[in-house]
Design a protein around this motif. Structure first.
Motif, mmCIF file in Angstrom:
data_model
loop_
_atom_site.group_PDB
_atom_site.id
_atom_site.type_symbol
_atom_site.label_atom_id
_atom_site.label_comp_id
_atom_site.label_asym_id
_atom_site.label_seq_id
_atom_site.Cartn_x
_atom_site.Cartn_y
_atom_site.Cartn_z
ATOM 1 N N GLY A 187 0.816 -1.212 0.000
ATOM 2 C CA GLY A 187 0.000 0.000 0.000
ATOM 3 C C GLY A 187 0.848 1.259 0.000
ATOM 4 O O GLY A 187 0.553 2.231 -0.720
ATOM 5 N N LEU A 188 1.946 1.235 0.784
ATOM 6 C CA LEU A 188 2.799 2.416 0.876
ATOM 7 C C LEU A 188 3.633 2.619 -0.387
ATOM 8 O O LEU A 188 3.646 3.715 -0.958
ATOM 9 N N PHE A 189 4.315 1.562 -0.824
ATOM 10 C CA PHE A 189 5.283 1.707 -1.909
ATOM 11 C C PHE A 189 4.688 1.529 -3.304
ATOM 12 O O PHE A 189 5.316 1.931 -4.288
ATOM 13 N N LEU A 190 3.494 0.930 -3.392
ATOM 14 C CA LEU A 190 2.903 0.703 -4.714
ATOM 15 C C LEU A 190 1.646 1.535 -4.959
ATOM 16 O O LEU A 190 1.116 1.525 -6.080
ATOM 17 N N VAL A 191 1.181 2.225 -3.932
ATOM 18 C CA VAL A 191 0.002 3.086 -4.117
ATOM 19 C C VAL A 191 0.330 4.523 -3.702
ATOM 20 O O VAL A 191 0.312 5.439 -4.524
ATOM 21 N N VAL A 192 0.640 4.711 -2.435
ATOM 22 C CA VAL A 192 0.857 6.064 -1.919
ATOM 23 C C VAL A 192 2.045 6.743 -2.600
ATOM 24 O O VAL A 192 1.934 7.856 -3.129
ATOM 25 N N ALA A 193 3.207 6.074 -2.587
ATOM 26 C CA ALA A 193 4.416 6.682 -3.159
ATOM 27 C C ALA A 193 4.287 6.967 -4.656
ATOM 28 O O ALA A 193 4.586 8.079 -5.105
ATOM 29 N N PRO A 194 3.831 6.012 -5.497
ATOM 30 C CA PRO A 194 3.696 6.325 -6.924
ATOM 31 C C PRO A 194 2.703 7.440 -7.220
ATOM 32 O O PRO A 194 2.945 8.261 -8.111
ATOM 33 N N LEU A 195 1.596 7.477 -6.484
ATOM 34 C CA LEU A 195 0.621 8.548 -6.716
ATOM 35 C C LEU A 195 1.192 9.907 -6.312
ATOM 36 O O LEU A 195 0.931 10.921 -6.968
ATOM 37 N N ALA A 196 1.971 9.933 -5.228
ATOM 38 C CA ALA A 196 2.630 11.184 -4.828
ATOM 39 C C ALA A 196 3.636 11.616 -5.891
ATOM 40 O O ALA A 196 3.731 12.808 -6.233
ATOM 41 N N ILE A 197 4.386 10.660 -6.425
ATOM 42 C CA ILE A 197 5.356 10.971 -7.481
ATOM 43 C C ILE A 197 4.648 11.475 -8.725
ATOM 44 O O ILE A 197 5.096 12.426 -9.373
ATOM 45 N N LEU A 198 3.529 10.836 -9.081
ATOM 46 C CA LEU A 198 2.767 11.277 -10.253
ATOM 47 C C LEU A 198 2.264 12.707 -10.066
ATOM 48 O O LEU A 198 2.305 13.519 -11.007
#
Length: 310
Positions: free
Chosen positions: A164-175
């Motif tokens: 959830g942290l590294f595959l959802v939250v982090a990528p969406l923040a980067i996007l």
């Protein structure tokens, strides 16, 4: 944990590598400033509305010249160059986020800050403090004795939390940052579909790896509850680090799926950090605990490219 030595296949970084980086940074910084004053598109893309003359008055001595002196191993210059780079990176990130301009400048300075900090550690201490990565939930500790069911439940919670942290939250923040800084590009539909397929395959590998570790190893994939037994079953017959391989592939797949090249780069950068900093520590721990059994396994099974037969 046993004393750490470089894992086989991982090059040891030294002070000379740090000095070489500062030399490269000095040349790159000088070339960038030359481009800023001669090429308006470069100035707009990297500085936005920031006055180039005022910026150069500070940046040339504290970034370019200090990097030259840092390459000569002058310790005050090493500290000055690294500190200034971090300060500018933070300022550029705030400026790019607020103004939606100079996104390329912010990205380049963030990359330079990471490189400068690593190079400074190498020049000042002769090594990277990789062990500081493995703290808190990442610190290497052998799992407490428990039933197989308990280990499986812990592994499931880890998977949910970390995915959830590294595959959802982090990528969406980067996007969001990528779009805010004006760095996004259009991804063709076939590439996004390929990302979705890769995500399914990599997630299946990750789940298989976690199940095997918790069922056969009396522990979990997380270092803070690492397996009590050496696991050479399931996907571990084909590659030594299937969980890491799955995580990197998942991160790249999510980047493709959401159309973020920066998320793909984030996954690939994570693979470099893991291979250079984390893997030596984990393998040193495994060798200290399992001795010849681990050494034989390490010699027989590759780290990254799966062998075809188990």
């Amino acid at each position: 944990m046993a004393s750490v030595r470089p894992a086989r296949g991982v090059a040891r970084l030294t002070a000379s590598h740090g000095r070489a980086y500062f030399a490269f940074q000095a040349v790159a910084g000088a070339a960038w400033w030359a481009a800023v004053f001669t090429m308006p598109p470069i100035r707009r893309a990297t500085l936005g509305g920031i006055d180039a003359v005022s910026m150069a008055a500070f940046d040339v001595p504290l970034f370019v010249v200090a990097s030259v002196l840092a390459a000569c191993a002058w310790r005050p210059a090493v500290v000055a160059a690294a500190a200034w780079t971090v300060l500018v990176a933070a300022g550029m990130a705030v400026y790019a986020t607020a103004s939606q301009a100079a996104g390329w400048g912010a990205l380049l300075m963030v990359a330079s800050a990471a490189g400068s900090l690593a190079a400074a550690a190498l020049v000042l201490t002769g090594r990277l403090p990789a062990e500081r990565i493995l703290v808190g939930p990442f610190a290497i500790r052998v799992a407490r004795e428990a039933t197989r069911r308990v280990h499986r439940a812990r592994t499931a919670r880890q998977i949910v939390g970390f995915w959830g942290l590294f595959l959802v939250v982090a990528p969406l923040a980067i996007l969001w940052i990528e779009r805010r800084w004006g760095l996004d590009v259009a991804f063709p539909v076939p590439l996004r579909v390929a990302g979705g397929v890769l995500l399914v395959v990599a997630s299946a590998l990750g789940a298989w790896s976690g199940w095997t570790m918790s069922s056969r190893g009396a522990g979990t994939p997380l270092p803070s509850a690492t397996a009590r037994r050496l696991v050479i079953a399931g996907p571990y017959r084909f590659v030594r680090n299937p969980m890491a391989l799955a995580g990197i592939a998942q991160g790249a797949a999510v980047g493709l799926l959401i159309g973020s090249w920066m998320a793909v780069a984030y996954a690939l950068a994570g693979s470099l950090v893991w291979n250079a900093a984390v893997r030596p520590l984990e393998e040193a721990d495994l060798e200290a605990r399992f001795g010849d059994a681990f050494r034989a396994y390490r010699d027989r099974v590759p780290c990254w490219v799966p062998r075809l037969r188990g």
